[in-house]
Design an enzyme around this catalytic site. Structure first.
Site, mmCIF file in Angstrom:
data_model
loop_
_atom_site.group_PDB
_atom_site.id
_atom_site.type_symbol
_atom_site.label_atom_id
_atom_site.label_comp_id
_atom_site.label_asym_id
_atom_site.label_seq_id
_atom_site.Cartn_x
_atom_site.Cartn_y
_atom_site.Cartn_z
ATOM 1 N N SER A 1 0.974 -1.220 -0.029
ATOM 2 C CA SER A 1 -0.093 0.056 -0.004
ATOM 3 C C SER A 1 0.878 1.259 -0.014
ATOM 4 O O SER A 1 1.715 1.566 -0.827
ATOM 5 C CB SER A 1 -0.955 -0.086 1.458
ATOM 6 O OG SER A 1 -2.160 0.864 1.156
ATOM 7 N N HIS B 1 -8.031 -5.365 -1.931
ATOM 8 C CA HIS B 1 -6.659 -4.809 -1.292
ATOM 9 C C HIS B 1 -6.015 -5.939 -0.457
ATOM 10 O O HIS B 1 -4.971 -5.957 -0.320
ATOM 11 C CB HIS B 1 -7.160 -3.685 -0.374
ATOM 12 C CG HIS B 1 -5.861 -2.633 -0.123
ATOM 13 N ND1 HIS B 1 -4.923 -2.200 -0.996
ATOM 14 C CD2 HIS B 1 -5.502 -2.120 1.151
ATOM 15 C CE1 HIS B 1 -4.093 -1.416 -0.475
ATOM 16 N NE2 HIS B 1 -4.260 -1.574 0.939
#
Length: 266
Positions: free
Chosen positions: A123, A236
């Site tokens: 991320s 994610h």
């Protein structure tokens, strides 16, 4: 104090009986920064992984179980918390001067491993890894998993992060573009002389696949070695079984880069 020098360390409870952990305090640009070190208990000739976390402040904080997962594959792993986190000095700048906390985190690993050092980013850590690869010439490979590459795109994609970004960057991409561009590692990515592995779930709504495509495009333009693993069904966060498979495959990819690096040595 000298950058990358350890100021203190203390034992930290490990979730894995085969891995020992220490919380390290080290120096970066005159600030005391904290991070977590994980290493196998059995002595060996281990490569290093600099694990670059996502998020900001308590969101996306380093998880001991996650870095133990990589250490248990036979690596020494160091995960900086970045400045301004968990009692570390300074302010988290989301890819600003805090990039040096990642850059000097490499020096912590160099005292504990065999010289092969991989950057593994998740991320927000994507920006940190790309900058570290640009600013250092002793990295073996970079793996960026659901990684951020361009903060202007992050601002556009994530309305929930705009307030934080305006506060840290001093405005929006329209009013403070220089602050956003100064954080964009793609503008200097050609300086990174390492192979890249891009991992991204195509259903990711936290960090869009567009971030991965931007990095892939920049690497293609510069003829830089890279591989992409795109997963059409994942978001994610990968499901546990897929996560374990991908960790194992990424580790194999890193080991392959070490062999390639050895071949190039005179």
């Amino acid at each position: 104090m000298e950058n990358g020098k350890i100021e203190s360390k203390k034992w930290y409870p490990s979730p894995n009986p085969n891995i020992r952990m220490q919380e390290i305090v080290y120096w970066s640009e005159g600030l005391k920064i904290k991070g977590l070190l994980a290493e196998p208990k059995i002595p060996g000739d281990y490569s290093g992984i600099l694990y670059l976390r996502g998020g900001i402040q308590s969101i996306g904080m380093v998880r001991p179980a996650r870095i133990a997962q990589f250490a248990s594959q036979g690596f020494v792993v160091f995960a900086p918390y970045y400045r301004g986190n968990r009692g570390g000095e300074g302010k988290d700048e989301f890819g600003g001067a805090d990039r040096w906390d990642a850059v000097y985190g490499v020096d912590i690993l160099k005292t504990r491993c065999n010289g092969h050092i991989h950057l593994l980013a998740f991320s927000r850590g994507g920006i940190m890894a790309l900058w570290t690869a640009v600013l250092r010439d002793d990295i073996t490979s970079v793996v960026t998993w659901a990684g951020v590459t361009d903060t202007v795109l992050t601002y556009k994609e994530r309305p929930d992060m705009r307030r934080m970004m305006k506060r840290i960057y001093g405005g929006t991409p329209n009013t403070a573009l220089a602050a956003y561009e100064e954080r964009n590692p793609l503008l200097r990515i050609e300086e990174a002389k390492v192979p890249f592995l891009i991992i991204h779930g195509l259903k990711d709504e936290n960090v869009s696949p567009g971030q991965a495509y931007l990095l892939e495009e920049a690497l293609k333009m510069n003829n830089q070695p890279h591989e992409t693993w795109y997963f059409p069904d994942y978001t994610h966060f990968f499901p546990p079984a897929a996560n374990r498979r991908t960790v194992k495959a990424a580790v194999e990819w890193m080991r392959h880069q070490e062999k390639q690096e050895k071949k190039k040595l005179p």
